[in-house]
Design a protein around this motif. Structure first.
Motif, PDB file in Angstrom:
ATOM      1  N   GLY A  90       0.272  -1.210  14.023  1.00  0.00           N
ATOM      2  CA  GLY A  90       1.412  -1.405  14.913  1.00  0.00           C
ATOM      3  C   GLY A  90       2.066  -0.099  15.298  1.00  0.00           C
ATOM      4  N   ALA A  91       2.203   0.823  14.332  1.00  0.00           N
ATOM      5  CA  ALA A  91       2.803   2.128  14.606  1.00  0.00           C
ATOM      6  C   ALA A  91       1.954   2.916  15.597  1.00  0.00           C
ATOM      7  CB  ALA A  91       2.969   2.912  13.305  1.00  0.00           C
TER       8      ALA A  91
ATOM      9  N   LEU B 264       8.345   1.447  12.303  1.00  0.00           N
ATOM     10  CA  LEU B 264       6.981   1.305  11.780  1.00  0.00           C
ATOM     11  C   LEU B 264       6.408   2.670  11.410  1.00  0.00           C
ATOM     12  CD1 LEU B 264       5.472  -1.301  14.306  1.00  0.00           C
ATOM     13  CD2 LEU B 264       6.472  -1.736  12.041  1.00  0.00           C
TER      14      LEU B 264
ATOM     15  N   LEU C 249       3.474   0.092   0.941  1.00  0.00           N
ATOM     16  CA  LEU C 249       3.654  -1.120   1.745  1.00  0.00           C
ATOM     17  C   LEU C 249       2.771  -2.262   1.270  1.00  0.00           C
ATOM     18  CD1 LEU C 249       3.756   0.540   5.275  1.00  0.00           C
ATOM     19  CD2 LEU C 249       5.704  -0.386   4.004  1.00  0.00           C
TER      20      LEU C 249
ATOM     21  N   VAL D  65       0.996  -2.566   9.551  1.00  0.00           N
ATOM     22  CA  VAL D  65       2.097  -1.688   9.940  1.00  0.00           C
ATOM     23  C   VAL D  65       1.548  -0.402  10.562  1.00  0.00           C
ATOM     24  CG1 VAL D  65       3.938  -0.207   9.046  1.00  0.00           C
ATOM     25  CG2 VAL D  65       3.811  -2.591   8.342  1.00  0.00           C
ATOM     26  N   THR D  66       0.500   0.160   9.979  1.00  0.00           N
ATOM     27  CA  THR D  66      -0.090   1.375  10.517  1.00  0.00           C
ATOM     28  C   THR D  66      -0.677   1.142  11.906  1.00  0.00           C
ATOM     29  OG1 THR D  66      -0.645   2.070   8.263  1.00  0.00           O
ATOM     30  CG2 THR D  66      -1.725   3.241  10.054  1.00  0.00           C
TER      31      THR D  66
ATOM     32  N   ARG E  89      14.088   5.678   6.034  1.00  0.00           N
ATOM     33  CA  ARG E  89      14.478   4.348   6.525  1.00  0.00           C
ATOM     34  C   ARG E  89      15.961   4.300   6.869  1.00  0.00           C
ATOM     35  NH1 ARG E  89      11.546   3.163   1.897  1.00  0.00           N
ATOM     36  NH2 ARG E  89      13.332   2.220   0.821  1.00  0.00           N
TER      37      ARG E  89
ATOM     38  N   LEU F  51       7.880   3.898   8.188  1.00  0.00           N
ATOM     39  CA  LEU F  51       7.278   3.249   7.011  1.00  0.00           C
ATOM     40  C   LEU F  51       5.953   3.913   6.640  1.00  0.00           C
ATOM     41  CD1 LEU F  51       7.963  -0.527   7.811  1.00  0.00           C
ATOM     42  CD2 LEU F  51       9.107   0.885   6.086  1.00  0.00           C
ATOM     43  N   VAL F  52       5.138   4.221   7.647  1.00  0.00           N
ATOM     44  CA  VAL F  52       3.867   4.901   7.386  1.00  0.00           C
ATOM     45  C   VAL F  52       4.122   6.273   6.772  1.00  0.00           C
ATOM     46  CG1 VAL F  52       1.789   5.864   8.463  1.00  0.00           C
ATOM     47  CG2 VAL F  52       2.681   3.659   9.240  1.00  0.00           C
TER      48      VAL F  52
ATOM     49  N   TRP G 216       0.848  -4.995   3.541  1.00  0.00           N
ATOM     50  CA  TRP G 216       1.365  -4.784   4.888  1.00  0.00           C
ATOM     51  C   TRP G 216       0.987  -3.409   5.439  1.00  0.00           C
ATOM     52  CZ3 TRP G 216       3.134  -8.668   7.682  1.00  0.00           C
ATOM     53  CH2 TRP G 216       3.623  -9.792   7.015  1.00  0.00           C
TER      54      TRP G 216
END
Length: 509
Positions: free
Chosen positions: A428-429, A77, A418, A425-426, A255, A80-81, A421
């Motif tokens: 969650g990270a 996560l 993203l 996602v941010t 990734r 991804l950020v 999302w």
């Protein structure tokens, strides 16, 4: 998602950088695979697993394996950020320039400071971890003095390779990646085929670990192996000005680092776990080095030398990548005039196109940390605990800046985004990162002296305190005219001043 535009020409990369307020003295000599290899060798499955396998197995038993899956998901996560941010701001130095554009100068300075100190200590921890393996390869007994000497040798070799330039760094990263991945597959495969003593059921059996205080605490303590394993992907962004088409390639390399590096780490850990014959001996302290025990029994004295050679390549490659990341971060500070000695630290070697003085700092400070380790009987665990906490603090300061900017209206505009999302996602990270930091800092040895029990939290507080002191007294954020805080629509371009209309490679200190 990644936009399907054609790869831009080199002048397009320069134009994009100029639009961000800079020109670059780096050469774009690093391909996608070299960039991924840099992140992979920094993450280094062999280094991460071999360094902490004995400690984590003793603390949590075989189920410590699952910490690799938990941490891998959380760090994905974060990757991804970071991918969204670097795609919009492909600047050398990583977390510092990202935090600068997302929030502002003061936040960026503190983010970079915490991360830089942690990076320098991580170089020391990796080099120190290589010491026992180098000692065994050379045929002498590993002790504090010999381990320290070997660690200093690893730092020196990494420095020499880094000073040779980006092409050498790229090739060294690819060679290190190839050797480490091949070695992990061959060694792990052989252990699973010929030296497996247990079935997969042991991954759910603690074999008495943590029986005194409850298993959850033991599992969280053993989880340091996972937490220590899954960073390195950010190094792909630290060298953003050395990669062609960085807005697309770097998020992809990040990734790849997580899922390829993570899969390799889990494979290595599983192979070692199933090859350990007596878990009780490890948990009880009778076998303090199960990695060496397993490898010696599996490959014999001659084969063991070959395996040790591959392991050492992994350690040197990891130290090399770490040095490169630290030097680019320090250079990014100096380019904006944000640190003492900026005029010297932003100097480039004319033919190698690398900043030699920042590389020297990235070697000298870890060397001092290694020398100080002679004063401690359990130096490796303390060094790793502090370094890992600092890395995660730096990460989460960037994630928090991204969340704040997004809530204020920032919409990532790079080639990789993203989409809808992005916000979950941010969040969650950030939640994952805060929980990981709490896990690392939580005191678990009440029988130890208080300063030992709280060593991780205390070390983090000291680093942050020193950074705040320098920030308040020296006021480095007032120097230079590089843009800051401009991710948020209508935000200040340079913390109250307009950015220079001309791109610059040098900023007045």
């Amino acid at each position: 998602m990644t936009r399907p535009d054609a790869n831009p020409a080199p002048d397009a990369d320069a134009a994009r950088l100029a639009a961000l307020g800079y020109t670059s003295e780096f050469r774009r000599d690093m391909s996608l695979w070299a960039n991924f290899s840099l992140g992979f060798t920094y993450l280094s499955p062999v280094v991460g697993i071999y360094t902490l396998f004995a400690v984590s197995l003793a603390l949590g038993g075989p189920p410590m394996f699952w910490s690799l899956a938990v941490v891998g998901a959380g760090q994905f996560l974060v990757a991804l950020v970071f991918g969204e941010i670097v795609s919009q701001y492909p600047l050398a130095g990583g977390v510092y320039p990202w935090a600068r554009r997302l929030w502002g100068r003061r936040w960026a300075w503190m983010t970079g400071w915490v991360y830089l100190v942690a990076l320098l200590v991580t170089i020391a921890s990796v080099s120190y971890g290589a010491g026992p393996f180098l000692a065994r390869l050379l045929g002498f007994e590993a002790g504090p003095a010999s381990t320290t000497g070997c660690a200093l040798a690893v730092i020196a070799v990494a420095l020499a390779l880094n000073l040779a330039g980006t092409k050498w760094l790229a090739w060294a990263a690819i060679i290190g990646f190839s050797a480490e991945l091949l070695g992990a597959l061959v060694v792990g495969g052989w252990l699973l085929i010929a030296e497996r003593h247990h079935g997969l059921g042991v991954l759910f059996d603690a074999f008495g670990a943590g029986s005194g205080s409850g298993y959850l605490g033991a599992f969280l303590a053993a989880g340091l192996i996972g937490i220590f394993q899954y960073y390195g992907f950010e190094a792909c962004g630290d060298v953003a000005e050395e990669v062609p088409d960085p807005t697309r390639r770097i998020p992809k390399a990040m990734r790849m680092t997580i899922y390829i590096g993570g899969a390799a780490a889990m494979f290595v850990c599983l192979a070692l776990l199933l090859a350990v014959e007596d878990y009780g001996a490890v948990i009880g302290g009778a076998d303090t080095d199960p990695v060496t025990t397993v490898l010696t029994e599996a490959f014999g004295p001659v084969g063991m030398k070959v395996v040790l050679g591959i392991v050492l390549i992994s350690f040197v490659s990891c130290a090399l990548s770490l040095q490169a990341a630290a030097s680019r971060l320090l250079y990014s500070y100096a380019r904006d005039g944000m640190i003492a000695g900026s005029r010297l630290l932003r100097t480039f070697l004319p033919h190698r196109h690398v900043p030699p003085y920042t590389l020297a700092v990235a070697a000298a400070v870890p060397a001092l940390v290694v020398l100080c380790s002679l004063l401690s009987t359990d130096a490796l665990t303390k060094i790793i605990s502090f370094a890992t906490l600092g890395i995660y603090l730096g990460f989460q300061m960037v994630v928090l800046a991204a969340l704040r900017a997004r809530l204020k209206g920032w919409r990532p505009s790079g080639a990789f985004t993203l989409g809808r999302w992005g916000l979950p996602v941010t969040i969650g990270a950030l939640v994952y990162g805060v929980l990981a930091i709490a896990t690392m800092a939580w005191p678990r040895t009440p029988e130890a002296p208080w300063y030992d029990d709280y060593i991780v939290a205390l070390s983090g507080a000291v680093v942050i305190g020193l950074g705040v002191l320098y920030l308040v007294t020296a006021r480095p954020y007032e120097r230079g005219d590089a843009p800051a805080g401009d991710a948020v629509p209508g935000g200040p371009a340079a913390a109250g001043t307009a950015p220079s209309s001309e791109p610059s490679t040098r900023r007045r200190p």
